[in-house]
Structure formats: structure tokens, C-alpha cells
Design a protein around this motif. Structure first.
Motif, PDB file in Angstrom:
ATOM      1  N   GLU A  47      46.313  50.376  30.987  1.00 29.18           N
ATOM      2  CA  GLU A  47      45.963  51.289  32.091  1.00 29.18           C
ATOM      3  C   GLU A  47      45.724  50.508  33.398  1.00 29.18           C
ATOM      4  OE1 GLU A  47      44.461  51.252  29.094  1.00 29.18           O
ATOM      5  OE2 GLU A  47      45.247  53.111  28.214  1.00 29.18           O
ATOM      6  N   ILE A  48      45.154  49.330  33.280  1.00 28.03           N
ATOM      7  CA  ILE A  48      44.895  48.526  34.495  1.00 28.03           C
ATOM      8  C   ILE A  48      46.221  48.123  35.139  1.00 28.03           C
ATOM      9  CG2 ILE A  48      43.985  46.297  35.306  1.00 28.03           C
ATOM     10  CD1 ILE A  48      41.680  46.666  33.293  1.00 28.03           C
ATOM     11  N   LEU A  49      47.171  47.720  34.301  1.00 31.31           N
ATOM     12  CA  LEU A  49      48.485  47.333  34.838  1.00 31.31           C
ATOM     13  C   LEU A  49      49.162  48.526  35.494  1.00 31.31           C
ATOM     14  CD1 LEU A  49      49.817  45.125  31.910  1.00 31.31           C
ATOM     15  CD2 LEU A  49      48.582  44.399  33.950  1.00 31.31           C
ATOM     16  N   ARG A  50      49.074  49.686  34.836  1.00 27.93           N
ATOM     17  CA  ARG A  50      49.706  50.890  35.386  1.00 27.93           C
ATOM     18  C   ARG A  50      49.103  51.245  36.750  1.00 27.93           C
ATOM     19  NH1 ARG A  50      54.662  51.870  33.527  1.00 27.93           N
ATOM     20  NH2 ARG A  50      54.770  51.865  31.268  1.00 27.93           N
ATOM     21  N   ALA A  51      47.804  51.042  36.886  1.00 30.54           N
ATOM     22  CA  ALA A  51      47.141  51.363  38.155  1.00 30.54           C
ATOM     23  C   ALA A  51      47.655  50.475  39.291  1.00 30.54           C
ATOM     24  CB  ALA A  51      45.631  51.205  38.006  1.00 30.54           C
ATOM     25  N   PHE A  52      48.197  49.326  38.941  1.00 28.68           N
ATOM     26  CA  PHE A  52      48.734  48.404  39.951  1.00 28.68           C
ATOM     27  C   PHE A  52      50.262  48.474  40.049  1.00 28.68           C
ATOM     28  CE2 PHE A  52      44.618  46.254  39.482  1.00 28.68           C
ATOM     29  CZ  PHE A  52      44.333  45.939  40.806  1.00 28.68           C
ATOM     30  N   LEU A 194      45.471  59.968  31.653  1.00 28.09           N
ATOM     31  CA  LEU A 194      46.724  60.161  30.910  1.00 28.09           C
ATOM     32  C   LEU A 194      46.625  59.542  29.515  1.00 28.09           C
ATOM     33  CD1 LEU A 194      49.160  59.403  33.869  1.00 28.09           C
ATOM     34  CD2 LEU A 194      49.032  61.583  32.631  1.00 28.09           C
ATOM     35  N   SER A 195      46.007  58.370  29.438  1.00 28.94           N
ATOM     36  CA  SER A 195      45.811  57.722  28.129  1.00 28.94           C
ATOM     37  C   SER A 195      44.908  58.561  27.248  1.00 28.94           C
ATOM     38  CB  SER A 195      45.172  56.340  28.305  1.00 28.94           C
ATOM     39  OG  SER A 195      46.157  55.386  28.548  1.00 28.94           O
ATOM     40  N   SER A 196      43.882  59.103  27.867  1.00 29.71           N
ATOM     41  CA  SER A 196      42.923  59.899  27.112  1.00 29.71           C
ATOM     42  C   SER A 196      43.620  61.108  26.481  1.00 29.71           C
ATOM     43  CB  SER A 196      41.804  60.333  28.061  1.00 29.71           C
ATOM     44  OG  SER A 196      41.027  61.335  27.475  1.00 29.71           O
ATOM     45  N   GLU A 197      44.435  61.781  27.275  1.00 30.82           N
ATOM     46  CA  GLU A 197      45.131  62.971  26.750  1.00 30.82           C
ATOM     47  C   GLU A 197      46.204  62.584  25.731  1.00 30.82           C
ATOM     48  OE1 GLU A 197      46.357  65.704  29.856  1.00 30.82           O
ATOM     49  OE2 GLU A 197      44.446  65.416  30.899  1.00 30.82           O
ATOM     50  N   THR A 198      46.867  61.472  26.001  1.00 34.69           N
ATOM     51  CA  THR A 198      47.881  60.980  25.048  1.00 34.69           C
ATOM     52  C   THR A 198      47.220  60.646  23.712  1.00 34.69           C
ATOM     53  OG1 THR A 198      49.170  60.070  26.866  1.00 34.69           O
ATOM     54  CG2 THR A 198      49.644  59.196  24.679  1.00 34.69           C
ATOM     55  N   GLY A 199      46.088  59.947  23.805  1.00 34.88           N
ATOM     56  CA  GLY A 199      45.366  59.554  22.588  1.00 34.88           C
ATOM     57  C   GLY A 199      44.901  60.764  21.798  1.00 34.88           C
ATOM     58  N   ALA A 200      44.457  61.789  22.516  1.00 37.33           N
ATOM     59  CA  ALA A 200      43.970  62.997  21.831  1.00 37.33           C
ATOM     60  C   ALA A 200      45.115  63.673  21.065  1.00 37.33           C
ATOM     61  CB  ALA A 200      43.367  63.964  22.850  1.00 37.33           C
ATOM     62  N   LEU A 201      46.295  63.693  21.688  1.00 36.70           N
ATOM     63  CA  LEU A 201      47.451  64.296  21.006  1.00 36.70           C
ATOM     64  C   LEU A 201      47.880  63.457  19.807  1.00 36.70           C
ATOM     65  CD1 LEU A 201      49.453  65.354  24.179  1.00 36.70           C
ATOM     66  CD2 LEU A 201      48.665  66.918  22.385  1.00 36.70           C
ATOM     67  N   TRP A 202      47.884  62.160  19.999  1.00 33.11           N
ATOM     68  CA  TRP A 202      48.262  61.248  18.902  1.00 33.11           C
ATOM     69  C   TRP A 202      47.293  61.429  17.732  1.00 33.11           C
ATOM     70  CZ3 TRP A 202      51.816  58.807  16.508  1.00 33.11           C
ATOM     71  CH2 TRP A 202      51.603  57.619  15.807  1.00 33.11           C
ATOM     72  N   SER A 203      46.027  61.573  18.045  1.00 32.05           N
ATOM     73  CA  SER A 203      45.039  61.788  16.991  1.00 32.05           C
ATOM     74  C   SER A 203      45.341  63.086  16.229  1.00 32.05           C
ATOM     75  CB  SER A 203      43.645  61.852  17.620  1.00 32.05           C
ATOM     76  OG  SER A 203      42.703  62.270  16.661  1.00 32.05           O
ATOM     77  N   LYS A 204      45.635  64.146  16.966  1.00 28.48           N
ATOM     78  CA  LYS A 204      45.955  65.419  16.298  1.00 28.48           C
ATOM     79  C   LYS A 204      47.200  65.275  15.429  1.00 28.48           C
ATOM     80  CE  LYS A 204      44.295  68.772  19.738  1.00 28.48           C
ATOM     81  NZ  LYS A 204      44.803  69.764  20.690  1.00 28.48           N
ATOM     82  N   GLY A 234      49.576  55.893  29.573  1.00 35.67           N
ATOM     83  CA  GLY A 234      49.083  55.818  30.954  1.00 35.67           C
ATOM     84  C   GLY A 234      50.091  56.336  31.956  1.00 35.67           C
ATOM     85  N   THR A 235      51.186  56.940  31.456  1.00 42.27           N
ATOM     86  CA  THR A 235      52.181  57.554  32.361  1.00 42.27           C
ATOM     87  C   THR A 235      52.367  59.022  31.978  1.00 42.27           C
ATOM     88  OG1 THR A 235      54.152  57.163  30.990  1.00 42.27           O
ATOM     89  CG2 THR A 235      53.451  55.350  32.415  1.00 42.27           C
ATOM     90  N   GLN A 236      52.878  59.806  32.914  1.00 45.52           N
ATOM     91  CA  GLN A 236      53.118  61.224  32.649  1.00 45.52           C
ATOM     92  C   GLN A 236      54.238  61.378  31.615  1.00 45.52           C
ATOM     93  OE1 GLN A 236      51.239  63.840  34.003  1.00 45.52           O
ATOM     94  NE2 GLN A 236      52.314  64.971  32.398  1.00 45.52           N
ATOM     95  N   ALA A 237      55.250  60.518  31.701  1.00 43.14           N
ATOM     96  CA  ALA A 237      56.367  60.605  30.743  1.00 43.14           C
ATOM     97  C   ALA A 237      55.862  60.389  29.318  1.00 43.14           C
ATOM     98  CB  ALA A 237      57.442  59.571  31.088  1.00 43.14           C
ATOM     99  N   GLY A 238      54.932  59.453  29.171  1.00 47.13           N
ATOM    100  CA  GLY A 238      54.354  59.193  27.856  1.00 47.13           C
ATOM    101  C   GLY A 238      53.605  60.408  27.344  1.00 47.13           C
ATOM    102  N   LEU A 239      52.801  61.019  28.221  1.00 50.28           N
ATOM    103  CA  LEU A 239      52.030  62.200  27.822  1.00 50.28           C
ATOM    104  C   LEU A 239      52.959  63.357  27.448  1.00 50.28           C
ATOM    105  CD1 LEU A 239      49.378  63.734  27.474  1.00 50.28           C
ATOM    106  CD2 LEU A 239      49.372  64.157  29.930  1.00 50.28           C
ATOM    107  N   ASP A 240      53.990  63.554  28.244  1.00 49.97           N
ATOM    108  CA  ASP A 240      54.942  64.642  27.963  1.00 49.97           C
ATOM    109  C   ASP A 240      55.559  64.479  26.572  1.00 49.97           C
ATOM    110  OD1 ASP A 240      54.422  65.566  30.476  1.00 49.97           O
ATOM    111  OD2 ASP A 240      56.283  64.829  31.380  1.00 49.97           O
TER     112      ASP A 240
END
Lengths: 422, 392
Positions: A47-52, A194-204, A234-240
Motif C-alpha cells: 500500500e505504501i508503494l501504491r501511494a507513491f 482498497l486493500s481492506s475491501e479486497t481482504g474482506a472479499l478474499w476472506s469471504k 491496493g488498486t481499484q482493478a484488484g478490488l474489482d
């Protein structure tokens, strides 16, 4: 036997996304893209790298891609010619061989790193690997020193959290130097959200395999999803991608559609896959209608299914907790026994398969003890050996014999009521 | 037990050292424990342990060094695979066969993946033995690294006190630090002496003098080292025309002592090595005049310790340090002697080789296992290497 088709819509979607990701790597290598940082899968503060807008490059993913495409051996041999031992991790050897081979692969040209971010989470080989890359590339390295989980509580200490948080702030300073701009706090929060939402979906998604039949294989199909989980987190494409994946797999679960036409055995699998022979290995289980309902390997980068979530309101501390506590590699070996035990119980598995790989002693060293532990608890346990990268360590006939013998025994066991160890 | 007499020659001192450590297990330490009723033993897995902390808690730190070539591995190879180094298995084997029953606590560290998993396996298999795992910093450039290590050492002090019932006070710790500072100075003297006059003391002898400290109270170990130094001064010997060799790579699992002798017998003077490097880990005295000796000890690890493949101090290049060391000691060649399956050593080798080749320093790579007992092949390889250098 008719050749099974495993590849569905998700696999195609993943291939497209990963194709785009690798195109970004090639652009970076050609000087027309983002600066690149190499980092490791375990935990990982992407996430830190993505922010930069720094492009994350995962040498482990590159190495396994080489193995899956049966391209790893010449690179491994090139590294061995340089003095690397046949007993060293073959991920490292394939990567070093590829580095000196011009960084060209069938899937991308790998860029030189602007930063080597060694997120040391348990694996001591990580330290060697990045130290060598720093020596060869003469590029800057940041060693993120993550204390291992080593106390009875299974939790990091307050000192550990403060220590890692301090280091993450120093890492941010280094990223600021590389990019020439200050950290945008909103960008960081957004990446963490984005990571948080991705992680939540992965968990489900992980919990969906509790269904009978399991809608996907938690080993062989999880690895398909792990690539976007790490490379695109950490990206929208990943979350999608994960929104689509969850919707599809949930629908299958609700409709009672399994990954295989029949589900006779549910097992938990421990250890990384034999990437050079993945398809052959998978078929050895499928022919017994055996499905992995949980796998430890799919938690190397994060243990979301047991409750972890990134916190956008506390981004740095939650990244620190991810690195310290919420991934398999930084947890001790006995915590892994607990993890497997939980899978067996909560995911309703009949057996444990341990795939012991020579390359990765973090995973493998002591798995004989693990086998003993589970066998004594009445869990039928199979231990097989090969490697995650080096194709020379896979003995197909022997592997097939052992897997066949194990499932034959499991069949008998249901009538005899005995424990099975192979 | 060793008795000190003014007239003992070096051979006699060495002979007694070898009777102490040359059998599998920790019997001499157990004898000490029984004699010192109520005292405790804390087992220290290699490579480096801050033993002063245990000593300050009143325990005897026992240096574990594998099983050598007289321990048969019967049980532990079903727990650790064939591709795991021998010391992992021989340590567990000693536990499983009751040889470590008298150990009151064990400590492992973050040196490699196999040792780390052994800490867990040991914990599970020996629930009555408290086990502690120490995290060493991996970013030496970080100023915070020493403070974090200090908190690790504090945890270790609490662990030791819970075993012995004696609190590690700053005063007690300073006394222990002084004693171990002295031992390290004596060992450094011996190493310096060997580098200068390698004909005066064989490496197998020097090794014995250091190794005996694994199973001997430090107070006694210091006496042995003093006695040995005096005996060496009295020894007559003549320098021969031999290659001066630097050996690296054997910092954890130890080669059989007969293998060390074989290297020397093949026509080499070993002028430096990293056998039992944990006993020489700190290269200077730990400052005992400070208010926080625990921090001084941690700072010693960060700023005043040897280069090693189990440390990743990128402020300096390990390979360059090897080259500098070889040149400083006027070594003719370097032998990289790695324990089979030892990942840190095997990973160090390609970097070493590259640097040695660039510097024009001849080098030879050899593998060993602690359990090996035939040395003809290794000796032959070294002889060939020596001849190729002498007659090239």
C-alpha cells in the motif's frame, strides 16, 4: 481418463489482469513507466508503494511464473554455475539467473529496481536474496526488520509494533527521496481502503469452501486468485477482480455446484505447490475426486480469513500489524499446526496433505513433526516431497503412487476406522 | 575436571579439554549442576547467545554444538527431512534420547529457517523445558535496532530469572560481562598468536581450547585459556613452508575435529577461521562502566560484532570484509567449508567466490557434515589444491 478442464471465467479474467500488470513492468523496464520496487510476498506493505505510484515487483511471482511456463531450469542452472548450491532455494536461483540473463522472460521484461524493499517476515532466505540483488544491481536496499512471532500469546509485543511503525516511516522517507515528492496521506488511506475491501472479499471467498461441495479448490484455484491479491492489492482493478470472484463463487456455492463433478474427499493442504508440475499434481487429486478445502500456502501474504483487515483510519499501524501478525510466514511453526487444525475442523476436512518442498525450509523444515502431531490426533496425513521451482525434484510415478495409496487407504479407513499415514 | 598445575604442557591441557567435549551430550555440565546443588543449565543453540545474561542469573550457559560423529540419528530424521542440516536433527536427537534432560531452559535465535522451526518443534516435544526464541535485528543501519534488541535481552533476562530464581541486576550483569570480556580477550590473544606463529599451536588445539567453554563454567574456562597461553610460550617449534589458509563457513554446525586436523595435515596453516564464532562474536569489550549494561550488550551486537552469514549488516560488504581479512592475515588462499544443507553458508559462497576471484585470491569450496568420519577424500582435495598452488 478424459482431460479435466479447470480453467473458467475467473482464470481468463486473471490472465488479462496479470497481462496488464506485466505490461506495466515491461514499460517500466523500457523507461516509459513507473519506477519499480522489488519486494516479497510475505506480509508486504504494498500500500505504501501504491501511494507513491511505485510499481511493485515480486521476484517470487516472477520465479513461479517461470516455473509454471517450464522456463525455470536454465536460469537455475545459470545460478548454480555462479556458485549457488543445489541445496539453495530455487526461487532465488531462478531469479538471479534471470537477472543476469537480461531480465527477459516470456511474460515481461523485468525492470531494474529503484528500491529493493526486503520485507523480512520470517523467511531468512529473503535477507540473502535481496542482499545478493543489492550486491549485483548496486541499487538502494531497505531492510524492513520484522520481529518474528515468538511469544506464547502468538501476538507481537508493543515494542514490536512501535519498532515496525518507526521503520515504515523511514521507508516512507526513502520513497519520498526516490519519487521526489511527499507522501500524500489521502493516497495512502485510499490504497489501504482498497486493500481492506479486497481482504474482506478474499476472506469471504475463503469461507465459501466450507460448503459441501466446495465451489472451488482452495489450493489449485486459490493460487489463481493470489496473483491479483498481491500484485494488484491496493488498486481499484484488484478490488474489482475480487468483487467478480466473490459473486461468481458465491453463486456456485448457493447453487450447490462443486469444483469437481463429484466430491468424495475433502482435504487440507500444507506447503507451496510444485509449480513446474502444477497440472500433473492437480490431476493426481482430481482423479480421486479429492478437493482441497483449505491451504496454508494461500495465507503466505496474509491471513484475512481469521479476522485481519487493513484500517484506513490507521494505515501505518495496520500495515505494521499485517507484516507482524497477520501472515503465515511471520508466525511460528506451532501456530501453523493450530491454523491447520482449525481448517480441518471448521472446513470439515477428512485428511491433511503435506507437500514438502526442498527450496523453502521456512515451510518445510520439521514437517515430519507436523505429520506426527496430526496422525496422533487421528487425522490421516500424507507427506510428499518435491520442489516449488526446480523441475528436477518431481518424481511423477512415485508421487502418483503415494497419493493413490493414501486415498485408497482413506477409502478403507471409512470401514476400518483406522488412522492413515503415508 | 581439569586441574591447573604450573608445569602442564599444551598437549596435556588439550587432552583434558577433549575429554570434556569429545563425547555427545552435555555430561560435564550435568556433573557441574549436580555438584552445585540447585544451580541450573540453559542450553544455547548456535550461533551467538548473550550468555552473560544467563550467567548473571546464576545459570551455566551450555553451548550446544550438535552431535558430532558419534551420535546416531535414529528418531529425529522422521521429524526433519533429508534436506535439513545435521545439527538440527542431532540437537533434537539428543533431546529425544534423554541427553538434554538436565537442561532447564533452551534458547534459539533467528539465524536461519531450520533453526527457527526447530525452536517450535523442541517446544512441542519437550513441554517441560522452557524454550525462548530471540529475534536479532536485521537492519543494522537502524538506530532503533539496539533498543529493540535490548528489549529482547530483557525478555531473556526475565526468562533466565524464572528458571534460576535469581534476578539479573545491572551489578550482576556487569560482573558477568567483565568475565566474558576477559574470556574473549584471551581467545583473541590465542587467535592472534596462531596467525602470527601458526607452527606454535595447531588449529585443532586452538579449537579444543575454545570448544571446552561450551561445557565448562566461564571462571574455569578463563583459567584454562591462561594456562594454555603460558604453555604455548614454552613450546618449541619451527615454521614450515606451508600455505596460509583462511577457513570460513563453519560457524554453526561444527566439522569433526579430525577434519580440521586433516586440513592442517594436507599442508596448510590455518590463520583464521569461524569455528564456534559465537564465542568471539563481540570483537571488543562490552562497556561495563555504563548505567545500562543490557543496552551496552545489545549495542555490541549492532556495532561491535563479527561479519557473519547469519547477520545482514549491509553497512559493510561481507565479501569485502573477507578480502580485507585475508589480506590483513597474509593468507594465500581461502577455504569455504560449509556444513551440508546450511543455507546461510551456502548463500554466502557465491558472493565470496565472486569477490575472491576479482581479488585474485585462490579459493576452494568444500562441504562437510558433523557426522562424517572418513576424511580421505577431503584431504585429497585439499592436497591437490595445495599442490596446484605450490607448483603452479
Amino acid at each position: 481418463m478424459e482431460k479435466l478442464q479447470y480453467q473458467g471465467h475467473l482464470h481468463t479474467l486473471q490472465k488479462e489482469l496479470m497481462g496488464d500488470y506485466y505490461a506495466e513492468l515491461t514499460a517500466s523496464a523500457n523507461g516509459s513507466g513507473l519506477p519499480a520496487a522489488y519486494l516479497l510476498i510475505g506480509g508486504n506493505p504494498v500500500e505504501i508503494l501504491r501511494a507513491f505510484d511505485i510499481l511493485p515487483v515480486f521476484p517470487e511471482v516472477n520465479a513461479l511464473q517461470l516455473a509454471v511456463r517450464k522456463q525455470s531450469l536454465p536460469f537455475i542452472q545459470a545460478a548454480e554455475f555462479m556458485g549457488y548450491s543445489s541445496d539453495n532455494c530455487a526461487y532465488v536461483k531462478a531469479d538471479i539467473g534471470m537477472y543476469f540473463g537480461g531480465r527477459t522472460t516470456p511474460f515481461a521484461t523485468i525492470p531494474e529496481p529503484s528500491l529493493l524493499l526486503c520485507n523480512y517476515v520470517g523467511c531468512n532466505v529473503y535477507l540473502d536474496w535481496f542482499e545478493h540483488l543489492a550486491d549485483y544491481s548496486r541499487r538502494p536496499i531497505f531492510q524492513l526488520d520484522i520481529p518474528f512471532i515468538r511469544t506464547a500469546s502468538g501476538k507481537p509485543s508493543k515494542d514490536d509494533i512501535a519498532y515496525v511503525t518507526t521503520q515504515l516511516h523511514r521507508l516512507i522517507e526513502q520513497c519520498e527521496e526516490i519519487t521526489g515528492r511527499k507522501l500524500d496521506q489521502d493516497r495512502l488511506r485510499e490504497a489501504v481502503r482498497l486493500s481492506s475491501e479486497t481482504g474482506a472479499l478474499w476472506s469471504k471467498i475463503k469461507h465459501l469452501t466450507k460448503a459441501h461441495p466446495a465451489p472451488y479448490d482452495a489450493y489449485f484455484d486459490s493460487v489463481t486468485m493470489m496473483a491479483p491479491l498481491y500484485c494488484l492489492r491496493g488498486t481499484q482493478a484488484g478490488l474489482d477482480f475480487f468483487e467478480t470472484a466473490y459473486a461468481e463463487l458465491q453463486e456456485k456455492a448457493n447453487a450447490g455446484i462443486g469444483a469437481l463433478s463429484e466430491e468424495r474427499f475433502r482435504y487440507v493442504i500444507e506447503g507451496p505447490p510444485p509449480w513446474p508440475h502444477l497440472r500433473t499434481f492437480r490431476d493426481m487429486f482430481s482423479r480421486w475426486s479429492a478437493i482441497a478445502v483449505a491451504s496454508t500456502y494461500s495465507t503466505v501474504g496474509g491471513l484475512w480469513e481469521f479476522g485481519f483487515t487493513h484500517d484506513p483510519d490507521s494505515p501505518i499501524e495496520s500495515i505494521a500489524r499485517h507484516l507482524l501478525e497477520w501472515n503465515l510466514t511471520n508466525r511460528n511453526f506451532l501456530q501453523r499446526y493450530d491454523q491447520i487444525g482449525r481448517y480441518i475442523e471448521e472446513w470439515d476436512a477428512h485428511a491433511l496433505v503435506i507437500h514438502s518442498v526442498k527450496s523453502c525450509r521456512l515451510f518445510s523444515a520439521g514437517q515430519g513433526d507436523m505429520r506426527e502431531y496430526f496422525t496422533k490426533r487421528g487425522i490421516p496425513t500424507l507427506l510428499v516431497e518435491s520442489d516449488l521451482e526446480d523441475p528436477r525434484y518431481f518424481s511423477e510415478a512415485q508421487m502418483r503412487n503415494r497419493i493413490d495409496a493414501f486415498f485408497e487407504s482413506l477409502e478403507h479407513r471409512s470401514t476400518q476406522g483406522q488412522s492413515v499415514t503415508v | 575436571m581439569i586441574t591447573t598445575t604450573a608445569s602442564r604442557n599444551l598437549e596435556e591441557v588439550i587432552e583434558e579439554c577433549r575429554t570434556i567435549f569429545d563425547i555427545p551430550g552435555i555430561e560435564p555440565a550435568v556433573a557441574w549442576k549436580h555438584a552445585e546443588r540447585g544451580r541450573k543449565l540453559i542450553g544455547c543453540f548456535p550461533v551467538y547467545t548473550p550468555v552473560e545474561i544467563f550467567h548473571a542469573a546464576g545459570a551455566l550457559p551450555v553451548g550446544l554444538a550438535g552431535g558430532g560423529n558419534r551420535l546416531e540419528i535414529v528418531h529425529s530424521d522422521s521429524r526433519f527431512q533429508s534436506f535439513v542440516c545435521s545439527i538440527i536433527k542431532s540437537t533434537l536427537e539428543q533431546g529425544m534420547t534423554g541427553m538434554l534432560d538436565e537442561i532447564d531452559g533452551m534458547v534459539f535465535h533467528s539465524i536461519c529457517d531450520s533453526a527457527r522451526n526447530l525452536a517450535s518443534v523442541y517446544t512441542r516435544n519437550f513441554p517441560n523445558t522452557p524454550v525462548e526464541y530471540l529475534h536479532y535485528p536485521q537492519n543494522f543501519a537502524l538506530p532503533e535496532a539496539a533498543m529493540h534488541l535490548r528489549s529482547e535481552y530483557e525478555r531473556l533476562a526475565t526468562f533466565a530469572a524464572s528458571i534460576t530464581g535469581t534476578t539479573v541486576t545491572p551489578g550482576r550483569l556487569k560482573e558477568s560481562l567483565s568475565l566474558y570480556n576477559r574470556i574473549r580477550r584471551l581467545i583473541r590473544l590465542l587467535y592472534g598468536l596462531r596467525a602470527e606463529r601458526p607452527h606454535a599451536i595447531r588449529t585443532s588445539e586452538l579449537y579444543s581450547l575454545v570448544r571446552v567453554g561450551n561445557l565448562t563454567p566461564p571462571e574455569r574456562h578463563a583459567e584454562i585459556l591462561v594456562e594454555a597461553l603460558a604453555a604455548i610460550e614454552r613450546r618449541e617449534g619451527k615454521s614450515r613452508d606451508r600455505l596460509r589458509i583462511l577457513i570460513v563457513g563453519s560457524f554453526c554446525e561444527q566439522p569433526p575435529i579430525d577434519l580440521i586436523s586433516a586440513v592442517e595435515d594436507a599442508g596448510c596453516y590455518v590463520v583464521d577461521d569461524d569455528f564456534l564464532i559465537g564465542r568471539r562474536w563481540l570483537i571488543g569489550d562490552v562497556d561495563t562502566g555504563v548505567s545500562d549494561p543490557l543496552l551496552a550488550l545489545a549495542d555490541g551486537y549492532r556495532n561491535q560484532s563479527v561479519a557473519s552469514p547469519v547477520k545482514h549488516d549491509l553497512r559493510v560488504s561481507q565479501s569485502q570484509m573477507l578480502i580485507d581479512r585475508a589480506r590483513r592475515l597474509n593468507a594465500d588462499a581461502v577455504i569455504v567449508l560449509c556444513a551440508k544443507f546450511c543455507e546461510p553458508a551456502l548463500f554466502a559462497y557465491p558472493l565470496y567466490r565472486r569477490a575472491l576471484q576479482a581479488a585474485g585470491i585462490p579459493n576452494l569450496f568444500l562441504e562437510f557434515e558433523e557426522k562424517m568420519w572418513m576424511f580421505d577424500r577431503v584431504k585429497n582435495e585439499i592436497e591437490t589444491f595445495v599442490e596446484s598452488m605450490l607448483f603452479a
